[in-house]
Each structure stands twice: as structure tokens, then as C-alpha cells.
Design a protein around this motif. Structure first.
Motif, PDB file in Angstrom:
ATOM      1  N   TYR A 267       3.589 -12.473  -5.680  1.00 42.58           N
ATOM      2  CA  TYR A 267       3.810 -13.503  -3.929  1.00 42.58           C
ATOM      3  C   TYR A 267       3.458 -12.172  -2.313  1.00 42.58           C
ATOM      4  O   TYR A 267       2.570 -12.645  -1.345  1.00 42.58           O
ATOM      5  CB  TYR A 267       5.136 -13.964  -3.610  1.00 42.58           C
ATOM      6  CG  TYR A 267       4.731 -14.620  -2.634  1.00 42.58           C
ATOM      7  CD1 TYR A 267       5.008 -15.688  -2.845  1.00 42.58           C
ATOM      8  CD2 TYR A 267       5.509 -13.094  -1.853  1.00 42.58           C
ATOM      9  CE1 TYR A 267       5.345 -16.406  -1.936  1.00 42.58           C
ATOM     10  CE2 TYR A 267       5.731 -14.226  -0.399  1.00 42.58           C
ATOM     11  CZ  TYR A 267       5.684 -15.870  -0.413  1.00 42.58           C
ATOM     12  OH  TYR A 267       6.175 -16.961   1.372  1.00 42.58           O
ATOM     13  N   ASP A 268       3.947 -10.964  -2.733  1.00 43.84           N
ATOM     14  CA  ASP A 268       3.220  -9.700  -2.021  1.00 43.84           C
ATOM     15  C   ASP A 268       1.975  -9.306  -1.965  1.00 43.84           C
ATOM     16  O   ASP A 268       1.620  -9.343  -0.387  1.00 43.84           O
ATOM     17  CB  ASP A 268       4.198  -8.963  -2.039  1.00 43.84           C
ATOM     18  CG  ASP A 268       5.987  -8.818  -1.506  1.00 43.84           C
ATOM     19  OD1 ASP A 268       6.000 -10.577  -0.443  1.00 43.84           O
ATOM     20  OD2 ASP A 268       6.885  -8.061  -2.012  1.00 43.84           O
ATOM     21  N   ALA A 269       1.602  -9.707  -2.896  1.00 46.72           N
ATOM     22  CA  ALA A 269       0.054  -9.175  -2.705  1.00 46.72           C
ATOM     23  C   ALA A 269      -0.678 -10.187  -2.002  1.00 46.72           C
ATOM     24  O   ALA A 269      -1.459  -9.994  -0.834  1.00 46.72           O
ATOM     25  CB  ALA A 269      -0.066  -8.901  -3.838  1.00 46.72           C
ATOM     26  N   ILE A 270      -0.433 -11.661  -2.097  1.00 47.93           N
ATOM     27  CA  ILE A 270      -1.124 -12.508  -1.535  1.00 47.93           C
ATOM     28  C   ILE A 270      -0.853 -12.488  -0.171  1.00 47.93           C
ATOM     29  O   ILE A 270      -2.003 -12.797   0.820  1.00 47.93           O
ATOM     30  CB  ILE A 270      -1.156 -14.431  -1.991  1.00 47.93           C
ATOM     31  CG1 ILE A 270      -1.226 -13.968  -4.165  1.00 47.93           C
ATOM     32  CG2 ILE A 270      -1.474 -15.511  -1.305  1.00 47.93           C
ATOM     33  CD1 ILE A 270      -0.792 -15.575  -4.313  1.00 47.93           C
ATOM     34  N   VAL A 271       0.030 -12.090   0.705  1.00 47.61           N
ATOM     35  CA  VAL A 271       0.815 -12.016   1.361  1.00 47.61           C
ATOM     36  C   VAL A 271      -0.103 -10.843   2.698  1.00 47.61           C
ATOM     37  O   VAL A 271      -0.801 -11.386   3.588  1.00 47.61           O
ATOM     38  CB  VAL A 271       2.390 -12.419   1.804  1.00 47.61           C
ATOM     39  CG1 VAL A 271       2.992 -11.751   3.595  1.00 47.61           C
ATOM     40  CG2 VAL A 271       3.166 -13.842   0.912  1.00 47.61           C
ATOM     41  N   MET A 272       0.506  -9.836   1.785  1.00 51.78           N
ATOM     42  CA  MET A 272      -0.557  -8.886   2.144  1.00 51.78           C
ATOM     43  C   MET A 272      -2.403  -9.167   2.552  1.00 51.78           C
ATOM     44  O   MET A 272      -2.915  -8.781   3.637  1.00 51.78           O
ATOM     45  CB  MET A 272      -0.658  -7.162   1.332  1.00 51.78           C
ATOM     46  CG  MET A 272      -1.439  -6.611   1.586  1.00 51.78           C
ATOM     47  SD  MET A 272      -0.449  -5.683   3.015  1.00 51.78           S
ATOM     48  CE  MET A 272       0.631  -3.769   2.822  1.00 51.78           C
ATOM     49  N   MET A 273      -2.797  -9.712   1.539  1.00 54.21           N
ATOM     50  CA  MET A 273      -4.478 -10.245   2.431  1.00 54.21           C
ATOM     51  C   MET A 273      -4.494 -10.783   3.478  1.00 54.21           C
ATOM     52  O   MET A 273      -5.482 -10.687   3.434  1.00 54.21           O
ATOM     53  CB  MET A 273      -4.692 -11.409   0.564  1.00 54.21           C
ATOM     54  CG  MET A 273      -5.872 -10.618  -0.088  1.00 54.21           C
ATOM     55  SD  MET A 273      -6.180 -11.228  -1.523  1.00 54.21           S
ATOM     56  CE  MET A 273      -6.548 -10.531  -2.848  1.00 54.21           C
ATOM     57  N   PHE A 274      -3.229 -11.938   3.189  1.00 55.55           N
ATOM     58  CA  PHE A 274      -3.833 -12.526   4.542  1.00 55.55           C
ATOM     59  C   PHE A 274      -3.456 -11.758   5.668  1.00 55.55           C
ATOM     60  O   PHE A 274      -4.010 -12.207   6.951  1.00 55.55           O
ATOM     61  CB  PHE A 274      -2.438 -13.932   4.380  1.00 55.55           C
ATOM     62  CG  PHE A 274      -2.906 -15.125   4.022  1.00 55.55           C
ATOM     63  CD1 PHE A 274      -4.127 -15.865   4.511  1.00 55.55           C
ATOM     64  CD2 PHE A 274      -3.322 -15.508   2.575  1.00 55.55           C
ATOM     65  CE1 PHE A 274      -4.915 -16.883   3.490  1.00 55.55           C
ATOM     66  CE2 PHE A 274      -3.741 -16.575   1.271  1.00 55.55           C
ATOM     67  CZ  PHE A 274      -4.673 -16.405   2.126  1.00 55.55           C
ATOM     68  N   LEU A 275      -2.439 -11.305   5.654  1.00 52.31           N
ATOM     69  CA  LEU A 275      -1.861  -9.680   6.937  1.00 52.31           C
ATOM     70  C   LEU A 275      -3.450  -9.704   7.001  1.00 52.31           C
ATOM     71  O   LEU A 275      -3.365  -8.756   7.938  1.00 52.31           O
ATOM     72  CB  LEU A 275      -0.753  -8.996   6.561  1.00 52.31           C
ATOM     73  CG  LEU A 275       0.613 -10.144   6.651  1.00 52.31           C
ATOM     74  CD1 LEU A 275       1.509  -9.297   6.314  1.00 52.31           C
ATOM     75  CD2 LEU A 275       1.018 -10.846   7.654  1.00 52.31           C
ATOM     76  N   GLU A 276      -3.751  -8.607   6.347  1.00 44.21           N
ATOM     77  CA  GLU A 276      -5.049  -7.087   5.989  1.00 44.21           C
ATOM     78  C   GLU A 276      -6.806  -8.829   6.122  1.00 44.21           C
ATOM     79  O   GLU A 276      -7.661  -7.743   6.583  1.00 44.21           O
ATOM     80  CB  GLU A 276      -5.041  -7.103   5.313  1.00 44.21           C
ATOM     81  CG  GLU A 276      -3.693  -6.004   5.548  1.00 44.21           C
ATOM     82  CD  GLU A 276      -3.745  -4.711   6.334  1.00 44.21           C
ATOM     83  OE1 GLU A 276      -4.562  -4.681   6.896  1.00 44.21           O
ATOM     84  OE2 GLU A 276      -2.613  -4.500   6.569  1.00 44.21           O
ATOM     85  N   ASP A 277      -6.153  -9.711   6.053  1.00 42.28           N
ATOM     86  CA  ASP A 277      -7.504 -10.383   6.372  1.00 42.28           C
ATOM     87  C   ASP A 277      -8.614 -10.258   4.983  1.00 42.28           C
ATOM     88  O   ASP A 277      -9.893  -9.434   5.917  1.00 42.28           O
ATOM     89  CB  ASP A 277      -8.100 -10.792   7.693  1.00 42.28           C
ATOM     90  CG  ASP A 277      -9.561 -11.796   7.397  1.00 42.28           C
ATOM     91  OD1 ASP A 277      -9.144 -13.045   6.973  1.00 42.28           O
ATOM     92  OD2 ASP A 277      -9.925 -12.427   8.464  1.00 42.28           O
TER      93      ASP A 277
END
Lengths: 212, 212
Positions: A98-108
Motif C-alpha cells: 500500500y505504501d509503495a503504491i502511494v510512494m509511486m503516486f507521490l513521486e510520479d
């Protein structure tokens, strides 16, 4: 400056003569073709400028061993990973999917690199890996990324001095979207960059826009 | 055959003279440079072969209007979407996000195109769209894709006759991974292909492997 040239029949003939007999003087090439030296001068100038032939005073012309294809390759051999690489985004191996997916969106970004506590590369996470996990039965907040990541030694990597064209070939052959750009440290690999199909697409564009 | 050439100072000078005074005979160019016609012959031959100048009998040399960059662009202008496009994968607008993700894995693609009951394009689904939905609160099997997809008229499309280089530019500028290749039908757009950064990467590779 890069452009397209068609060699004439006579130029192809000259190339063949120099290949077979080089080093050979301009006079001797002219003799073999039953032409004057002056008539051949433009052809010899073109073949020399284009890199097919080289000339040494008092020795004559010799063949460089480069075909037109090799000359293009020479040009593409001036493009390195370091000219196009992006900044890498890394995560620790303990974080959740879950946190990895969020990180992917935050960092684009479309790919995350997973590192251990010594900041050494231990895994790669693609959007595809995360999507696969998302249709599983488990709660995304409870799965650590090191369960779903691609792990060493199955990670395809590259170095900043590698040719972009070689990395393009790896991306296609292995059917992956991004590679970590790494530096060897003796105890493992440190991630110093990210090379993606987006970077390759930018290089393709730059070939067209070059020197505008 | 494509290769790299550096124009000499004298060749640049000749180009400028022809740009300013063309059509102009070889004799007149030689006069302006205080050189003999014979000395200039190789330079004029190179500039003509490379496409910078053109010559007409009894008229002289004139400038073609092509810079080195345009000549390379001419070369890249021979690569079209239809030469590299992939087969599209389409889904109906009523299917669930869960089923769309499964379809993406079954077909091994990164983008799905959503069509209405007349098989006309109504939306695009990227891995990123599906990942975003997967970290939402809703059950993936209950969300229809038409809630999360990018929809008309916000879809960037291309045609099979478009230049690959123009599509590469769109992919970079709009920060997307894939475009639908469409055909206009009068009542909408039919999806006939898929053009991705993978296709561009293959084209980049082909430039190096060309004619080997």
C-alpha cells in the motif's frame, strides 16, 4: 551533423579498389578506373569526409573498415545512459505494498527500487508487480514489498557509462519498463539512477530535434 | 545510408554565398572566394550530394533550403505509426476494475481501450489509473471502469499515417505511456492499434540495427 547520402556506383567501385589494394595512391585508383585524378577528386573527398577512407601523405588511401551502418552506430555510440538517466526513487524492504503504491503516486514514477539498511539494491517493484498484488486476497497494508518484488540476482541493471542503445535492447528483450543505474561498491550495488522507456523516447526525439 | 559529417569553414561559406546569391554558377562562387573552380569542385560535390545544394545545367547552384537538421528529419520522416503499432486490447465500459486488471495481465499490456456498444472509443485505462483505484476504499469488483477511465474528449489519439516522431513528442509532452491508433468513422473513433513507448524504443533500436 547527420544526414543521408547515397553512394554512387563509382564511389562504391573506389571503395572496393581501396579495400582490395590499399594503401593506394589517388593516381593508381584513377589508373584502374581509366579516369583522371581530377575527375576522382570529389569522390575521394566525399569518401574521406564520410569516414570510409582515410589518407596519409606519401602513402595513399586506405579503407577504415567502417560501413555506412557502422558509421551510424558510431553516432549512436555517442549516447550514454548518463546523458538520459532520471533520478531513482528507493524504498526500504519493510514497507507495505500500500505504501509503495502511494510512494509511486507521490513521486510520479512507474518503478521503485528496494534497498536494504546499507542502501544496497535488493529488489525492483514495477506497477505491474503492485497491480498483481492488488487483485490478491490479502490486505495491501499488511503485505511487505519484499514478498512481491523482483529480487537479486534476477534484476537487470545498467551502469551510467553504458550505451543507451544497449539498454534499449535489454528493455525490449527482457520486456521491462525500467532499469536501475547502479554503482558497484564491493559489497553490493548502490542505486544512482533510473533508466526507462521514457528516457529512450526522449533520446529518439532528440535525434530529430538535434541542433535546432 | 546515414552518417555524420562536419562541414568545413569553406563549405559553410559556399552555402552562405549560394543562399544569398543563388542561382549562381561555380565560376562565380570561385570568384567570390578568390579560388579556382577546380579547387571548389569537391566542396560543391559534397554539398550537392548531401542535399544542401542543387545544380541545374546552364543556371548554376541553388540552395535547397534544407539544413543538416532538416535532412535528418527527412530521414525520421520515413517512419510512421503504422510501421511500429501494436494490436489494441479493448474492453466494454461496463466491466469492473478487477476484471480490467485481470484482462491487462491476460493480454500482457499496460493500457486498455474502453469502447461503447458500437465499438467506438470512449475511454483509456492505464496501469496508473487501475493502481489508483486499488488503494481506494471500494471493492474492485464493484467499480465499473467508466468511473476511473480517462474519457473523450480528453484522450490523446493518433492515426496510422502519423509520423512516429510526432507521436513520441505527444507521449513525452502529455506524460502518457500509450496512445490509441484510431480511424474516424463519422460517428466516432474506431480503435485499430496501440502505440506505446515500447514501440518507440523498438524504433530507436532499429535505427542502430538498420541494414545489418
Amino acid at each position: 551533423m547527420v544526414f543521408k547520402i547515397e553512394l554512387s556506383k563509382r564511389q562504391e567501385h573506389i571503395l572496393q579498389i581501396v579495400k582490395d589494394n590499399g594503401p593506394i595512391t589517388g593516381e593508381h585508383i584513377a589508373e584502374q578506373l581509366h579516369l583522371t585524378r581530377a575527375t576522382l577528386r570529389p569522390d575521394l573527398a566525399i569518401l574521406t569526409m564520410a569516414g570510409f577512407l582515410d589518407a596519409r601523405p606519401r602513402v595513399g588511401y586506405f579503407y577504415t573498415g567502417k560501413s555506412g551502418t557502422q558509421l551510424l552506430t558510431d553516432n549512436l555510440k555517442n549516447i550514454y545512459v548518463k546523458d538520459y538517466q532520471s533520478i531513482p526513487v528507493v524504498v526500504g524492504e519493510g514497507i507495505s505494498v500500500y505504501d509503495a503504491i502511494v510512494m509511486m503516486f507521490l513521486e510520479d514514477v512507474g518503478t521503485l527500487f528496494v534497498v536494504d539498511k546499507n542502501s544496497l539494491l535488493v529488489g525492483v517493484l514495477s506497477r505491474k508487480d503492485l497491480l498483481r498484488a492488488s487483485i490478491g486476497k490479502q490486505e495491501l497494508t499488511t503485505i511487505p514489498v519484499n514478498i512481491i518484488m523482483t529480487r537479486m540476482p534476477n534484476i537487470t541493471m545498467c551502469m551510467k557509462e553504458d550505451l543507451l542503445i544497449d539498454v534499449a535492447r535489454k528493455l525490449i528483450e527482457k520486456q521491462i519498463d525500467a532499469l536501475p543505474v547502479v554503482k558497484e561498491t564491493g559489497i553490493g550495488y548502490e542505486v544512482i539512477g533510473r533508466l526507462t522507456k521514457t528516457n529512450i523516447t526522449k533520446a529518439f526525439l532528440a535525434l530529430a530535434d538535434e541542433s535546432i
